[in-house]
Design a protein around this motif. Sequence first.
Motif, PDB file in Angstrom:
ATOM      1  N   MET A  86      36.107  57.316  46.090  1.00 30.44           N
ATOM      2  CA  MET A  86      35.782  56.047  46.748  1.00 30.44           C
ATOM      3  C   MET A  86      36.858  55.653  47.739  1.00 30.44           C
ATOM      4  SD  MET A  86      33.867  53.920  43.774  1.00 30.44           S
ATOM      5  CE  MET A  86      35.237  53.347  42.875  1.00 30.44           C
ATOM      6  N   THR A  87      38.133  55.694  47.301  1.00 34.10           N
ATOM      7  CA  THR A  87      39.193  55.281  48.230  1.00 34.10           C
ATOM      8  C   THR A  87      39.260  56.244  49.396  1.00 34.10           C
ATOM      9  OG1 THR A  87      40.738  56.484  46.824  1.00 34.10           O
ATOM     10  CG2 THR A  87      40.652  54.119  46.529  1.00 34.10           C
ATOM     11  N   PHE A  98      36.868  57.989  50.688  1.00 33.22           N
ATOM     12  CA  PHE A  98      35.757  57.712  51.587  1.00 33.22           C
ATOM     13  C   PHE A  98      36.046  56.473  52.434  1.00 33.22           C
ATOM     14  CE2 PHE A  98      31.526  55.494  51.969  1.00 33.22           C
ATOM     15  CZ  PHE A  98      31.066  56.270  53.031  1.00 33.22           C
ATOM     16  N   ALA A  99      36.521  55.446  51.761  1.00 35.46           N
ATOM     17  CA  ALA A  99      36.788  54.196  52.480  1.00 35.46           C
ATOM     18  C   ALA A  99      37.811  54.418  53.587  1.00 35.46           C
ATOM     19  CB  ALA A  99      37.283  53.131  51.505  1.00 35.46           C
ATOM     20  N   LEU A 100      38.851  55.187  53.288  1.00 40.38           N
ATOM     21  CA  LEU A 100      39.916  55.362  54.269  1.00 40.38           C
ATOM     22  C   LEU A 100      39.556  56.389  55.335  1.00 40.38           C
ATOM     23  CD1 LEU A 100      43.028  55.236  51.918  1.00 40.38           C
ATOM     24  CD2 LEU A 100      42.217  53.468  53.467  1.00 40.38           C
ATOM     25  N   ALA A 101      38.632  57.278  55.006  1.00 46.05           N
ATOM     26  CA  ALA A 101      38.316  58.336  55.962  1.00 46.05           C
ATOM     27  C   ALA A 101      37.275  57.895  56.972  1.00 46.05           C
ATOM     28  CB  ALA A 101      37.843  59.577  55.228  1.00 46.05           C
ATOM     29  N   SER A 102      36.341  57.033  56.546  1.00 49.64           N
ATOM     30  CA  SER A 102      35.229  56.832  57.483  1.00 49.64           C
ATOM     31  C   SER A 102      35.027  55.389  57.920  1.00 49.64           C
ATOM     32  CB  SER A 102      33.945  57.405  56.885  1.00 49.64           C
ATOM     33  OG  SER A 102      33.775  56.900  55.598  1.00 49.64           O
ATOM     34  N   TYR A 103      35.948  54.515  57.641  1.00 45.96           N
ATOM     35  CA  TYR A 103      35.831  53.157  58.176  1.00 45.96           C
ATOM     36  C   TYR A 103      37.083  52.831  58.957  1.00 45.96           C
ATOM     37  CZ  TYR A 103      32.016  52.672  54.889  1.00 45.96           C
ATOM     38  OH  TYR A 103      30.852  52.845  54.225  1.00 45.96           O
ATOM     39  N   ARG A 161      40.805  61.795  51.204  1.00 49.51           N
ATOM     40  CA  ARG A 161      40.668  61.181  52.513  1.00 49.51           C
ATOM     41  C   ARG A 161      40.724  62.271  53.586  1.00 49.51           C
ATOM     42  NH1 ARG A 161      44.020  60.922  57.205  1.00 49.51           N
ATOM     43  NH2 ARG A 161      43.738  58.933  58.245  1.00 49.51           N
ATOM     44  N   PHE A 200      27.495  57.240  50.569  1.00 51.67           N
ATOM     45  CA  PHE A 200      28.544  57.727  49.671  1.00 51.67           C
ATOM     46  C   PHE A 200      27.961  58.645  48.590  1.00 51.67           C
ATOM     47  CE2 PHE A 200      31.010  57.042  45.724  1.00 51.67           C
ATOM     48  CZ  PHE A 200      32.159  57.685  46.103  1.00 51.67           C
TER      49      PHE A 200
END
Lengths: 413, 283, 315
Positions: free
Chosen positions: B97-98, B100-105, B165, B190
Amino acid sequence: MRKILATLIAITSLGYSSAFAGTLVINTDLTDPAPKAAFDWAFKKFQEENPDVTIEVNNFDHEGYKQAIRNFLTTSPPDIFNWYAGNRMLPFVRAGLVEDVSDIWSDTGWVDGNLTEGMSHAKKPMTIGGKQWGIPYTYYQWGVYYRKDIFDANGISVPTTWDEFVAACATLKAAGVTPITIGSKYLWTTAGVFDYLNLRTNGYEFHMALTKGEVPYTDPKVHAVFDKWDELVKPGYFLENHASLAWQEAIPPMVNGEAAMYVMGNFSVALFKEGGLTNDNLGFFQFPEITPGVPMAEEAPTDTMHIASGAKNKIDAKRFLIFLSRADVQEEMNKTLGQLPVNSGSKVDPDPFLEAGLNMLNNAYAMAQFYDRDAPAEMASEGMKGFQEYMVNPDRRDKILERLEKVRQRVYK
Amino acid sequence: MFPIPIQKRPLINRISYKILVPVSLFIWLIPLLGIMLTSIRGLGDITAGNYWGMPSEFLLFSNIKEVFQNTPMLTYIINSFKITIPTVIGAVAISCMTGFALASYKFKANLFIFFTFIAGNFVPFQILMIPVRDLTFQMGLYDTVTGLVLFHVAFQTGFCTLFMRNFIKALPNELFEAARIDGTSEFNIFLKIVVPLTRPAIAALSVLIFTFIWNDFFWATVLIQGQHAMPITAGLKSLNGQWVTVYHLLSAGSIMAAVPPVIMFFLMQKHFIAGLTLGASKG
Amino acid sequence: MVSYTTPFLTVPNSTQFTYRKSSWWKRNQQRLTPWIFLFPGLLLFLVYVIWPIFNSLYISLLQWDGLSPAIFVGISNYVELLDDEYFYISLMNNLKWLILFMLAVPIGLGLAIFLNQTIFGIRLIKSLFFFPFVISQVVIGIIFSWFYNPRGVIGPFLDKIGLGNYAILADENFATYGIIFAGIYPQIAYCMILYLTGLNNLNTDQIEAGRMDGAKGLSLFKNIILPQLKPATFLAIVVTVIGSLRSFDMVAIMTQGGPYGSSNVLAYYMFETALSEYGYRMGYGSAIAAVLFTIMMFYILFFIYRMYQGEKKGL
């Protein structure tokens, strides 16, 4: 008020004994075979006598326990835990973590009974601030364990004075035998030697003053102890490489006949015998006299049981303590432990080492607990590091003692 | 290819290489061979000082039996699993989750948070020790598997986030964009796109974290005190004190401690190495 | 990179109520989603890693034994550190660890070059070379302490060849080196595997071109191979430095800092001071940890800076 409460408890516990009956949680580090067997027996016996109580034991490994105790006493106190007499229990008593059990020691007694006559002599070491904080169940002597056959072969008789002792070492060394074995990796063995040299050179009072922090480590009397130690260290009378060996690892050299003596506690006898020595070739003698006229005090560490102040089942806990102090119980347990019962009504197992120890301790001027039990933990740790360093590098004595003095000033301030 | 393939070298080089490789492997593995050899010996060999000759008896199984019978080794092993597996699941799930959050937003704090995770991952354990221990106390989780797992998950999140990430960042962004245009919600992106695509990374992370946690000794010492929750590394340490003179049993115990990560490694070798060497081949 | 600010692309064809609800969500989901995904990880990390760092720095200003109330003593723990012989010994040992551990990098590179061939069974051989790294340091420590024990392996061996039995771990001059030697063993394996991966991904064209130009042996290696291995080298150095500063396990198993503190390192000394049988000096221990942390911080910042440069390039 206290009395009323006690009576109330007594009445209710008589009437509804099952209501109070519960679990008795006991934390111990008695995982080595002998202590474990002794306590397994005691737990079983106690449960036979008190079928309404269930005992729950949490075992810790020996080294880990010494750290763990601080944690569990503050966070999840058991009812009962084992520990040591002397200064080692002081910080916990001071922090209010240990239950005052003066009532079971008092003559008027606790509602459920009190300790037998045979225990009265052991009251003093359990006393802090006029109150008692636990009960002792076993103790053992320290002294010199030696190879009788090697002594005989070299025409050495048991030394009773320092000169004889040093001469014996010289003879052994000349014969190619390491006079004294020791494994100092875990440090405390060095304190046994230091304590005896100190007790014999300066006496019990000085030992207590030093461990209480009342005397500087740079005192000439401390130097006098190291002067004596020099006489053993400098000619190389101790086992080589001792700093890399645990105390048990220093036993094989003696079993193999490479070394002749070990300044140790009586718990070592089991290991000597496991290695193949018997009563015929393994002997024990009292650490010889150094300064004539200094009364002979001995090292006799006492192991104890306490109730945590946060215990949930204090009534059964006290019952257990009383049970553990009984002459018959201590007799049986110490037979298994291979140690000495504290209760003077207990018979001592007919074993030459225990008999020798009992005899020596009965005539002792006083009993010291051991350097790391009489001195506060921090001081003891630094002190023993220093002893080890000294035994490897006797020339650094002054530097080491100065460092210890610095630690003393910090620890006891 | 560097160095020049041995096949293109003269015969003499080829032969000496083929001799040299096994010999150096043998030397390299001497410590491990020693402990294996010792674990099959009997007490007789140990006391007689026969460490390197042929074992006079083959006692591996009876040694292992003795270890299991006389020590809480079985409990230790079970505890190690109870600590390791939830940590792997927790850390991997959270870092998916982290990561994903840091890689694509894109958001302001993105890089800052990312670097915080990385920096935290390198911090010496000792600076965390006392507060983490106190915190665990206060939550009533001291000396429990749960307490240890929680910390491990938290700490491993640093490394796992870095890993995830970077992995997700390398995925083609068009995939997400297309899904968004189709009206797929972010959560479904996700679940349906990112998670399946990161499978290799999840596998690599899982083996890595498994090994790290299985081999952890420091935190087990700090947060666990009783045998009931102690993992095998700390257990071995306490047996080490008890067994100073019975090396054959200590060796048998050590081998038991080493077996699970070794099996894991050989089974998942590709993923393991891919995980460890992330970043070793690209700038 | 495409920016994600097009929330109204699709509107679900459902009731007014859900439409309005989802519309708010639709409008904000791009902004909120990352935070929802970050929440559990960030929370755990803040509680268990970030906050404790600051808390430790605060504790280092206290005198506290964990039982009685803490007393604020300002920087006096740090002042005491300056006068603490064991602290300096530990610090020096950390330095020895750091320097000697660096040997793992070239040795690992050498091993990798040695093994980067395609002969029969090489995969298994590489795995076997690597697998000490998989084993717990506790086990490695136990193995090596037994090796070093005067009644173990090396002692009797030295005795036999006439050098006299020698206890490495009992000698203040050698104990640290003995532990480092044991510690570097799995580290070499790690560096080796990093370089093997690096060698696998070398640009063959460049190498061939170099060979055409007559570069070979050392010059080829220095001018063409090594620059290409830079990422591997960077990573190898990073993990080795971290490995050398996390020397706790080895010291705890092999010597516990002994003999008389001579093989101590900051990581173990801190633990010994704050949590061991004889010392419960939380404040003093935290001060030691703070020093260790500061040393590491330089390093972390350097690493982050490098990563940041990389990120900027990537964007």
